[in-house]
Design a protein around this motif. Structure first.
Motif, PDB file in Angstrom:
ATOM      1  N   PRO A 163     -34.915  36.804  22.236  1.00 26.50           N
ATOM      2  CA  PRO A 163     -34.980  35.360  22.037  1.00 26.50           C
ATOM      3  C   PRO A 163     -36.393  34.904  21.736  1.00 26.50           C
ATOM      4  CG  PRO A 163     -34.559  35.944  24.330  1.00 26.50           C
ATOM      5  CD  PRO A 163     -34.894  37.194  23.600  1.00 26.50           C
ATOM      6  N   LEU A 164     -36.909  33.971  22.468  1.00 25.77           N
ATOM      7  CA  LEU A 164     -38.163  33.316  22.122  1.00 25.77           C
ATOM      8  C   LEU A 164     -39.340  33.967  22.800  1.00 25.77           C
ATOM      9  CD1 LEU A 164     -36.988  29.655  22.580  1.00 25.77           C
ATOM     10  CD2 LEU A 164     -37.076  30.995  20.487  1.00 25.77           C
ATOM     11  N   SER A 165     -40.513  33.539  22.385  1.00 26.68           N
ATOM     12  CA  SER A 165     -41.713  33.881  23.141  1.00 26.68           C
ATOM     13  C   SER A 165     -41.672  33.092  24.446  1.00 26.68           C
ATOM     14  CB  SER A 165     -42.959  33.477  22.353  1.00 26.68           C
ATOM     15  OG  SER A 165     -43.230  34.472  21.402  1.00 26.68           O
ATOM     16  N   PRO A 166     -42.327  33.623  25.469  1.00 25.45           N
ATOM     17  CA  PRO A 166     -42.230  32.983  26.794  1.00 25.45           C
ATOM     18  C   PRO A 166     -42.680  31.530  26.783  1.00 25.45           C
ATOM     19  CG  PRO A 166     -43.280  35.127  26.959  1.00 25.45           C
ATOM     20  CD  PRO A 166     -43.108  34.850  25.501  1.00 25.45           C
ATOM     21  N   ASP A 167     -43.584  31.141  25.908  1.00 24.39           N
ATOM     22  CA  ASP A 167     -44.124  29.781  25.983  1.00 24.39           C
ATOM     23  C   ASP A 167     -43.321  28.789  25.166  1.00 24.39           C
ATOM     24  OD1 ASP A 167     -45.005  31.201  23.660  1.00 24.39           O
ATOM     25  OD2 ASP A 167     -46.326  29.484  23.269  1.00 24.39           O
ATOM     26  N   GLN A 168     -42.354  29.298  24.382  1.00 22.16           N
ATOM     27  CA  GLN A 168     -41.647  28.381  23.478  1.00 22.16           C
ATOM     28  C   GLN A 168     -40.592  27.581  24.234  1.00 22.16           C
ATOM     29  OE1 GLN A 168     -40.555  31.227  20.408  1.00 22.16           O
ATOM     30  NE2 GLN A 168     -42.327  30.595  19.184  1.00 22.16           N
ATOM     31  N   THR A 169     -40.595  26.252  24.018  1.00 22.31           N
ATOM     32  CA  THR A 169     -39.745  25.370  24.850  1.00 22.31           C
ATOM     33  C   THR A 169     -38.631  24.688  24.067  1.00 22.31           C
ATOM     34  OG1 THR A 169     -41.214  23.502  24.427  1.00 22.31           O
ATOM     35  CG2 THR A 169     -41.666  24.813  26.397  1.00 22.31           C
ATOM     36  N   VAL A 178     -39.029  36.057  10.891  1.00 23.70           N
ATOM     37  CA  VAL A 178     -39.901  36.125  12.071  1.00 23.70           C
ATOM     38  C   VAL A 178     -39.890  34.776  12.786  1.00 23.70           C
ATOM     39  CG1 VAL A 178     -42.267  36.501  12.843  1.00 23.70           C
ATOM     40  CG2 VAL A 178     -41.291  37.907  11.012  1.00 23.70           C
ATOM     41  N   LYS A 179     -39.864  34.821  14.130  1.00 23.10           N
ATOM     42  CA  LYS A 179     -39.684  33.606  14.897  1.00 23.10           C
ATOM     43  C   LYS A 179     -40.897  33.224  15.743  1.00 23.10           C
ATOM     44  CE  LYS A 179     -35.490  32.467  13.790  1.00 23.10           C
ATOM     45  NZ  LYS A 179     -35.366  33.276  12.584  1.00 23.10           N
ATOM     46  N   SER A 180     -41.888  34.085  15.844  1.00 20.88           N
ATOM     47  CA  SER A 180     -43.065  33.711  16.628  1.00 20.88           C
ATOM     48  C   SER A 180     -44.228  34.577  16.209  1.00 20.88           C
ATOM     49  CB  SER A 180     -42.801  33.897  18.135  1.00 20.88           C
ATOM     50  OG  SER A 180     -42.952  35.258  18.482  1.00 20.88           O
ATOM     51  N   ALA A 181     -45.367  34.143  16.659  1.00 19.79           N
ATOM     52  CA  ALA A 181     -46.568  34.912  16.358  1.00 19.79           C
ATOM     53  C   ALA A 181     -46.499  36.275  17.034  1.00 19.79           C
ATOM     54  CB  ALA A 181     -47.805  34.156  16.817  1.00 19.79           C
ATOM     55  N   ASP A 182     -45.703  36.379  18.102  1.00 20.52           N
ATOM     56  CA  ASP A 182     -45.573  37.658  18.800  1.00 20.52           C
ATOM     57  C   ASP A 182     -44.687  38.636  18.052  1.00 20.52           C
ATOM     58  OD1 ASP A 182     -47.069  36.459  20.712  1.00 20.52           O
ATOM     59  OD2 ASP A 182     -45.367  36.014  22.034  1.00 20.52           O
ATOM     60  N   GLY A 183     -44.009  38.134  17.044  1.00 18.34           N
ATOM     61  CA  GLY A 183     -43.210  39.048  16.245  1.00 18.34           C
ATOM     62  C   GLY A 183     -41.729  39.008  16.518  1.00 18.34           C
ATOM     63  N   GLN A 184     -41.244  38.137  17.428  1.00 10.65           N
ATOM     64  CA  GLN A 184     -39.799  38.012  17.615  1.00 10.65           C
ATOM     65  C   GLN A 184     -39.156  37.657  16.278  1.00 10.65           C
ATOM     66  OE1 GLN A 184     -41.761  36.996  20.142  1.00 10.65           O
ATOM     67  NE2 GLN A 184     -40.720  37.578  22.050  1.00 10.65           N
ATOM     68  N   ALA A 185     -37.994  38.232  16.069  1.00  8.45           N
ATOM     69  CA  ALA A 185     -37.406  38.039  14.746  1.00  8.45           C
ATOM     70  C   ALA A 185     -35.891  38.123  14.826  1.00  8.45           C
ATOM     71  CB  ALA A 185     -37.930  39.091  13.776  1.00  8.45           C
ATOM     72  N   SER A 186     -35.245  37.817  13.681  1.00 10.16           N
ATOM     73  CA  SER A 186     -33.786  37.939  13.604  1.00 10.16           C
ATOM     74  C   SER A 186     -33.415  38.332  12.195  1.00 10.16           C
ATOM     75  CB  SER A 186     -33.138  36.599  13.955  1.00 10.16           C
ATOM     76  OG  SER A 186     -33.444  35.643  12.964  1.00 10.16           O
ATOM     77  N   HIS A 187     -32.174  38.792  12.047  1.00 13.04           N
ATOM     78  CA  HIS A 187     -31.603  38.924  10.704  1.00 13.04           C
ATOM     79  C   HIS A 187     -30.969  37.597  10.378  1.00 13.04           C
ATOM     80  CE1 HIS A 187     -32.430  43.173  10.395  1.00 13.04           C
ATOM     81  NE2 HIS A 187     -31.822  43.408  11.569  1.00 13.04           N
ATOM     82  N   TYR A 188     -31.288  37.048   9.177  1.00 18.08           N
ATOM     83  CA  TYR A 188     -30.927  35.665   8.895  1.00 18.08           C
ATOM     84  C   TYR A 188     -30.667  35.517   7.408  1.00 18.08           C
ATOM     85  CZ  TYR A 188     -31.484  30.501   9.059  1.00 18.08           C
ATOM     86  OH  TYR A 188     -31.303  29.148   8.972  1.00 18.08           O
ATOM     87  N   TYR A 189     -29.412  35.119   7.079  1.00 16.63           N
ATOM     88  CA  TYR A 189     -29.128  34.752   5.694  1.00 16.63           C
ATOM     89  C   TYR A 189     -28.225  33.531   5.692  1.00 16.63           C
ATOM     90  CZ  TYR A 189     -24.502  36.996   6.125  1.00 16.63           C
ATOM     91  OH  TYR A 189     -23.239  37.333   6.506  1.00 16.63           O
ATOM     92  N   SER A 190     -28.160  32.882   4.519  1.00 15.81           N
ATOM     93  CA  SER A 190     -27.362  31.655   4.432  1.00 15.81           C
ATOM     94  C   SER A 190     -26.574  31.626   3.136  1.00 15.81           C
ATOM     95  CB  SER A 190     -28.259  30.403   4.455  1.00 15.81           C
ATOM     96  OG  SER A 190     -29.051  30.374   5.613  1.00 15.81           O
TER      97      SER A 190
END
Lengths: 215, 354, 804
Positions: free
Chosen positions: B226-232, B181-193
């Motif tokens: 991508p990001l939440s609108p406020d993320q810079t 998860v990438k933001s409080a709004d719930g944006q997310a990705s599939h991510y492994y390393s």
């Protein structure tokens, strides 16, 4: 009487009169020296007699021809057939050889006489010079060609305007001697403009112009 | 990471010269416009998921390595292949909506070299296959019989490297089973390393060729939002400690406050997701000229693991002079733990091209 | 002192206003024609450069296919994957809205920045997805964009001032779709030198050639010949104009001899005097040159639209018909005027510098010295030989023009000696004294007139040469059109589907339907259009073959042979019996070569079925229709009605021929205009020369007048003399002009356009030109002659005056 000039006047546009009622006569075969100061009208009178120019007033006659009645062509014919001119500047035709120059006037007049031309060339000492162009001749030589050209046409009257004016003394004497000899031989009348007393003295008569009048 | 998200889309904007940059990230849109969305219930499958996911908007294969020369000098290298889809799906030839971009860099304590490659999908100039694994753009390539044994190559005018990578542990799935998860709004990705490759090979720099050894970290991530609108911008860390434990941590800087996340990886590869707020990140020192002032020394505190770190850029001037400007370089770790790692920061500098 | 001297020098011009006007006119004419041509060339070149900049053409070295057609996409990809940094380009032509349009497809992602795309991205915020994914976008100049508006078959067209006229700029994905050439590329830009240590190109891609960056691009190369042509004309006009300057300056110096002598006698240093006169000339040159620039700008403005359409028609070169003023052009025009004046006045200045302080006014020499004549003959012969040699040594187009230059200047130098010999012969044969004098005098006049006569010779020869070329070309072209345009009606379908329906529809109604189906490929690095034709008597009876092997049409019909156009035959040295692969791996015997005027590219014709086997998707939209002439109108009406055809889609033979002839005539309009202007300038040069000679003429004619020739007669002779000289010059110009025509047709045309034209002779044109030359000379001589006939005796008597 060959030539009669009767009260002839000439004024160039806007200038003072050059000739004022000049009168003059010349018999066939006679030689006349016309003397006078520079600007006295000698050349102008000569040009009028040579039908190169037209008088304002008065009458010129050559034999039975009255100049007054001649148009341009008539004057040209007169110059071609009856008078011949020799100038101080020689005025040969530069593009023609001496031989061609010598016979030129005679041929123009349709009066080419080979024997007479040969004789003239011989008397004038032109032999080797005949094939040359004028620019290759000395002043004296050019003037001899010019005299020969004038006499070749067997004119009634030869007009010469300072014919030795451009020559040194030796050349001048020999050219004058030749001219007088040939004129006398051919019975041509001569009117010679000169400012030289010595030359004038050798001619039959003389007339002096001063201020546009015969003195 | 979201940083890479945006980087990729930025790149796309910039590929066509003087494209007006959207203010903030708003222009990117948070709508996915027909693209597939990360699904919390999706279970990653290998080797298939090593390959591309053209239904998603963006994706990358991202390698960073901390290397050491025979004389003990430190080096860092980066090798990244981005995929960005103009439209979902794939097509043959030039009609393919897929765009590929490669970034490569080499960093010493004194110098930083970077290069970029662009390619259209569909024609074979760039791409990825899962089995055998092969990822390439132009003459840059990462391939192997499988994901554990890779050969990594890149070359540019002033640097080149040719490295062998051998995995020392299992793949690590971030977030919940790889759903990060990438933001409080719930944006997310599939991510492994794969955070633990042992590396040997050669690194060529303008002053010659060096044999190097070290460790590498490979990130795989794909998403459509991508990001939440406020993320810079963001700050992202991959750290390896001398005791064999590792930490992935990031901070997304936003108008509504920062969003932090990370994964604690034990030496045996066991991973624990760290929720928002678990990690405290604090810039300690900014360096660089006025238009490129950037934190090059950080404090990272993770109370639940007794972690209190001072993280310093090995070379403060590790800017990536690519289609979009960001900072990516090796770091040294001191404090409660010591070790090495990589740091990426975006949203700080102003692009020279304006 | 300087002020007084200036006043004295200037007083001459105040008294001789006409002379001043002549000098300025000469300068203006010379500068005007020269700078007009320069303006036209400059404008065209600027257009090419603009186009090149807009498309980034020629700025990078390239990889181009060595043989065959295109670069396979795979080659590009594999080169990129070995480390070559390349940007692919796919180019081709398309018929859209009734005209041929160049489609340039680039990989917009990797291509160097293009102004049109940048502007669209910046201004309209065009998104990558719009440009890079179907349907994509087309960038076109506003004119083309307007014409393509509403064309639903095309992707949206974005008007842009940064795209050359007649070009569609787009992404490669769109281009391969429009051109129907999937998976192929035309060329690859080398963005960066390949990294060291790669295998050589000959190993990686043996079919590709590396081509260095060219700067201004293909179009500049293609049109070089055209501009060289114009430049040659401009230079010729300039030279002729400078004859005028030479004449007038010579005259003014001649007339100012006395003043110059007086000024020097009064203590003006020679150096200062020379500088003053130089300054005077410079001022006059600037005045005349300035007037010339205005003239040139007007002439260029008037001619440019036609030149532009010629260039577009001949080469597809993107030239607009509007002229803009360039500072470089102004400066170079004034520079030419100054340099030309300096050159033309050098002799006069030299004579002033060497004028003795005291000298009798010498009589003019009767003619050029023999030594000078011999030198001219030697120089003339040497120049002609050098020109002939240049045809082989540098060869090519440059060789062709060197040949022309050598022959023309050499012949010009030979003219005075030649005339001198003829005149001497004339003088020998002449009978009467007057005739002898006239001949001899002409010869004497020769040095003074020779420059004007040379100018006349050049102008006449150029006129004959260029006229013969254009007329021969026109005659050939007309015949060729008759052969090539044998069908009564030509129709273009909207798309292949309509084309197929049309072919069926026409099947029962027309005597024959001849499809025109072609594919564009690359051959030896240049585009080639390969046409497939059906076997039809129309071709057998009409096709304009200039070389053929026996049974050419049968071999062609069997798909065993190919016909190629003359351009290709000459460029690649392929003739009947040779073998060529117009498509990769398809060697065909060349059975015939046909003339193909007005086409800059290579073309080949083969049997349609055989071509379709190799290129299955040939567009099928254009047909020639054979039908009885009295049924053409009905058929056209039905076709239009049944297929709802737009006005341009159907053209009958007569209209097409008329269009073609119109393009042809426009192409040579400029040539014709320059031709006439050159002749006019030459006549003017003759006039000024005669006026110059005027003062020298009087002492020559005055004695004849004294010996009894009237002025009118002398004037007639003067006129006759000028006419005779002009006539002799015109006679000399005829063979020279024919040599020139031959060189243009057989050397320059082949090099410039790739076709050799048969030479036809047009004696009526010569007669007309001969009359024109006499008229020009007569007009030029009329004035001085009139002046002589009206000269008062006093004027002539001055010659005899002792005070002269």
């Amino acid at each position: 009487m060959l030539l009669s000039v009767d009260r002839v006047s000439k004024t160039y546009a806007g200038g003072r009169p050059v000739l004022r009622e000049v009168s003059l006569t010349l018999d066939a075969g006679q030689t006349l020296a016309l003397t006078g100061e520079s600007g006295s009208g000698k050349s102008t009178l000569l040009n009028l007699i040579g039908a190169l120019d037209v008088a304002d007033a008065g009458e010129i006659r050559l034999g039975d021809t009255a100049y007054a009645g001649l148009d341009d062509a008539g004057r040209a014919a007169l110059r071609r057939d009856r008078v011949a001119l020799v100038f101080q500047q020689f005025n040969l035709i530069p593009s023609l050889t001496a031989a061609r120059n010598l016979e030129f006037h005679a041929r123009l007049a349709g009066r080419r006489d080979a024997a007479w031309l040969d004789r003239l060339a011989e008397r004038l000492g032109l032999g080797d010079l005949l094939s040359r162009h004028p620019e290759d001749l000395s002043g004296g030589q050019q003037q001899r060609v010019a005299i020969g050209r004038a006499l070749a046409v067997r004119p009634a009257l030869l007009l010469a305007d300072e014919p030795t004016g451009n020559l040194d003394e030796t050349a001048s004497t020999s050219v004058l001697d030749l001219m007088l000899e040939l004129v006398r031989e051919s019975g041509t009348a001569l009117l010679l403009v000169t400012h030289s007393e010595a030359i004038a003295a050798r001619l039959d008569r003389r007339a002096h112009l001063a201020g546009g009048r015969i003195a | 990471m979201n940083d890479r998200f945006c980087a990729c889309l930025f790149a796309l904007m910039l590929m066509l010269p003087s494209a007006a940059l959207p203010q903030g990230f708003a222009g990117l849109g948070t709508e996915a416009e027909g693209f597939a969305l990360p699904d919390p219930d999706y279970r990653l499958r290998f080797p298939e998921d090593h390959g591309p996911h053209p239904a998603f908007r963006i994706e990358w294969w991202y390698v960073t390595a901390n290397l050491t020369g025979p004389d003990g000098s430190d080096y860092g290298i980066q090798w990244t292949l981005f995929r960005s889809a103009l439209k979902p799906g794939e097509a043959e030839g030039w009609a393919s909506p897929q765009i590929w971009m490669g970034h490569a860099a080499a960093t010493t304590t004194e110098a930083h070299y970077s290069a970029e490659r662009l390619a259209r999908g569909g024609i074979g100039q760039a791409g990825v296959t899962a089995q055998p694994f092969d990822a390439w753009i132009d003459d840059w390539r990462m391939r192997g019989q499988d994901f554990d044994t890779l050969r990594l190559r890149a070359a540019s005018d002033d640097f080149a490297y040719d490295l062998s990578l051998q995995a020392q542990g299992p793949l690590v799935l971030h977030g919940r089973d790889g759903h990060s998860v990438k933001s409080a709004d719930g944006q997310a990705s599939h991510y492994y390393s794969q955070p633990a490759y042992a590396v040997t090979g050669t690194l060529s720099l303008p002053d010659g060729e060096t044999q190097v050894t070290g460790t590498a970290w490979l990130d795989r991530e794909w998403s459509s939002q991508p990001l939440s609108p406020d993320q810079t911008g963001w700050d992202w860390f991959s750290l390896g400690f001398e005791d064999g434990t590792r930490l992935m941590a990031f901070r997304l800087r936003g108008g509504r406050g920062d969003f932090t996340s990370g994964t604690w990886i034990e030496a045996n590869g066991r991973a624990t997701a760290l929720p928002d707020g678990a990690i405290r990140l604090q810039p300690l020192e900014r360096t660089g000229p006025p238009n490129r002032r950037i934190p090059t020394t950080w404090s990272l505190v993770l109370p639940e693991r007794d972690l209190d770190l001072r993280i310093e850029a090995m070379n403060p001037d590790a800017w990536m002079e690519t289609s979009f400007l960001y900072w990516e370089g090796p770091v040294r770790i001191s404090g409660s733990h010591s070790g090495k790692g990589y740091l990426e920061m975006t949203g700080y500098g102003e692009d020279d091209e304006g | 002192m300087i002020g007084a001297a200036c006043l004295a020098l200037w007083s001459h011009w105040r008294r001789h206003k006409l002379q001043l006007a002549t000098l300025l006119a000469g300068l203006a004419l010379a500068t005007g024609l020269w700078s007009a041509v320069q303006a036209i060339n400059g404008e065209a070149r600027a257009s090419y450069d603009r186009a090149a900049a807009q498309l980034g053409a020629g700025q990078w070295p390239e990889l181009r296919p060595r043989a065959g057609a295109d670069i396979p996409l795979e080659t590009y990809v594999s080169l990129r994957r070995t480390g070559w940094r390349l940007a692919p380009v796919l180019e081709g032509n398309l018929r859209l809205a009734g005209r041929s349009v160049t489609v340039m497809g680039v990989g917009l992602l990797t291509h160097p920045a293009l102004p049109a795309v940048e502007a669209a991205e910046g201004g309209d915020g065009l998104a990558p997805v719009e440009v890079l994914t179907p349907p994509g976008r087309l960038f076109a100049d506003p004119g083309l964009a307007a014409r393509l508006e509403g064309n639903t078959d095309l992707p949206p067209v974005l008007p842009s001032d940064a795209v050359p006229p007649g070009t569609l700029l787009t992404d490669i994905a769109v281009a391969e779709r429009l051109l129907d050439r999937p998976g192929t590329l035309s060329r690859l830009l080398i963005l960066e030198p390949p990294p060291p240590g790669l295998p050589p190109l000959s190993e990686l891609a043996p079919d590709l050639d590396r081509v260095a960056a060219r700067g201004s691009g293909d179009i500049a190369r293609l049109t070089d010949s055209f501009h060289l042509n114009l430049t040659a004309f401009g230079l010729l006009s300039f030279a002729v104009g400078m004859f005028i300057v030479h004449g007038t300056v010579g005259l003014s110096f001649e007339q100012r001899r006395g003043m110059i002598r007086s000024l020097r006698a009064m203590g003006l240093p020679l150096g200062l005097l020379a500088r003053l006169m130089l300054a005077e000339l410079a001022l006059l040159a600037l005045l005349g040159g300035g007037a010339g620039l205005i003239l040139g700008y007007a002439v260029a403005g008037a001619l440019l639209p036609d030149v532009a359409s010629s260039l577009r028609g001949l080469y597809g070169a993107p030239v607009e018909g509007t002229l803009s003023l360039r500072p470089g052009w102004v400066l170079s025009g004034l520079g030419m005027a100054l340099a030309g004046t300096g050159l033309a006045s050098a002799r006069a200045l030299w004579r002033v510098a060497h004028l003795p302080l005291l000298a009798a006014p010498g009589m003019r020499a009767w003619g050029g010295s023999a030594a000078a004549m011999r030198a001219m003959v030697a120089a003339g012969v040497a120049l002609i030989l050098a020109g002939a040699l240049a045809t082989w040594l540098p060869g090519g187009l440059l060789g062709g023009f060197l040949l022309l230059g050598g022959v023309l200047t050499g012949a010009a130098l030979l003219l005075p000696p030649l005339l001198s010999v003829i005149l001497a012969m004339g003088a020998r044969m002449a009978r009467g004294p007057l005739a002898q004098w006239v001949w001899a005098d002409m010869r004497a006049q020769l040095p003074g007139l020779s420059l004007a006569l040379m100018a006349l010779l050049l102008a006449l020869a150029a006129n004959i040469g260029v006229g013969t070329m254009v007329s021969s070309f026109r005659l050939t072209f007309t015949g060729w059109l008759d052969q090539r345009l044998a069908s009564e009606l030509y129709v273009a379908a909207r798309d292949d589907a309509q084309g197929a329906r049309m072919a069926t529809w026409l099947g029962d109604r027309a005597d024959a339907v001849l499809p025109s189906r072609s594919v564009e490929r690359r051959h030896n690095g240049a585009p080639i259009f390969v046409y497939g034709i059906v076997d039809d008597p129309t071709y057998r009876d009409n096709w304009p073959l200039i070389a053929e092997s026996p049974g050419v049409w049968d071999a062609l019909a069997r798909g065993e042979a190919v016909l190629i156009n003359e351009q290709m035959a000459r460029r690649d040295d392929l003739w009947p019996g040779d073998t060529v692969s117009v498509l990769p791996d398809w060697p065909l015997r060349v059975a015939g070569v046909y003339s193909d005027y007005g086409n800059p590219t290579a073309q080949a014709i083969t049997a349609l079925p055989a071509l379709l086997e190799r290129v299955p998707n040939l567009p099928n939209q254009r047909f020639g229709i054979r039908i009885a002439p009295d049924q053409v109108d009905d058929l056209a009406r039905d076709l239009r009605a049944d297929f709802d055809l737009p006005p341009g889609a159907l053209v009958d033979q007569a209209a097409l021929k008329a269009q073609s002839m119109a393009v042809f005539d426009k192409t040579f309009l400029v040539t014709g205009a320059l031709n006439v202007l050159t002749l006019g300038v030459a006549a003017f040069a003759m006039l000024t020369s005669l006026l110059t000679l005027w003062t020298q003429r009087l002492p020559q004619v005055a004695p004849l007048w004294a010996m009894g020739l009237t002025r009118a007669r002398l004037a007639r002779l003067e006129l006759l003399r000028s006419l005779a000289l002009a006539a002799l010059t015109a006679l000399a110009a005829l063979p020279l002009g024919l040599v020139l025509a031959w060189a243009l047709l057989a050397v320059v045309n082949v090099e410039a356009f790739g076709w050799r034209l048969p030479m036809f002779l047009f004696p009526l044109d010569w007669l007309r030109l001969f009359a024109l030359a006499l008229l020009a000379a007569g007009l030029a001589a009329l004035w001085p002659a009139r002046r002589l006939s009206r000269l008062p005796p006093a004027g002539l008597l001055k010659v005899f005056s002792n005070e002269r």
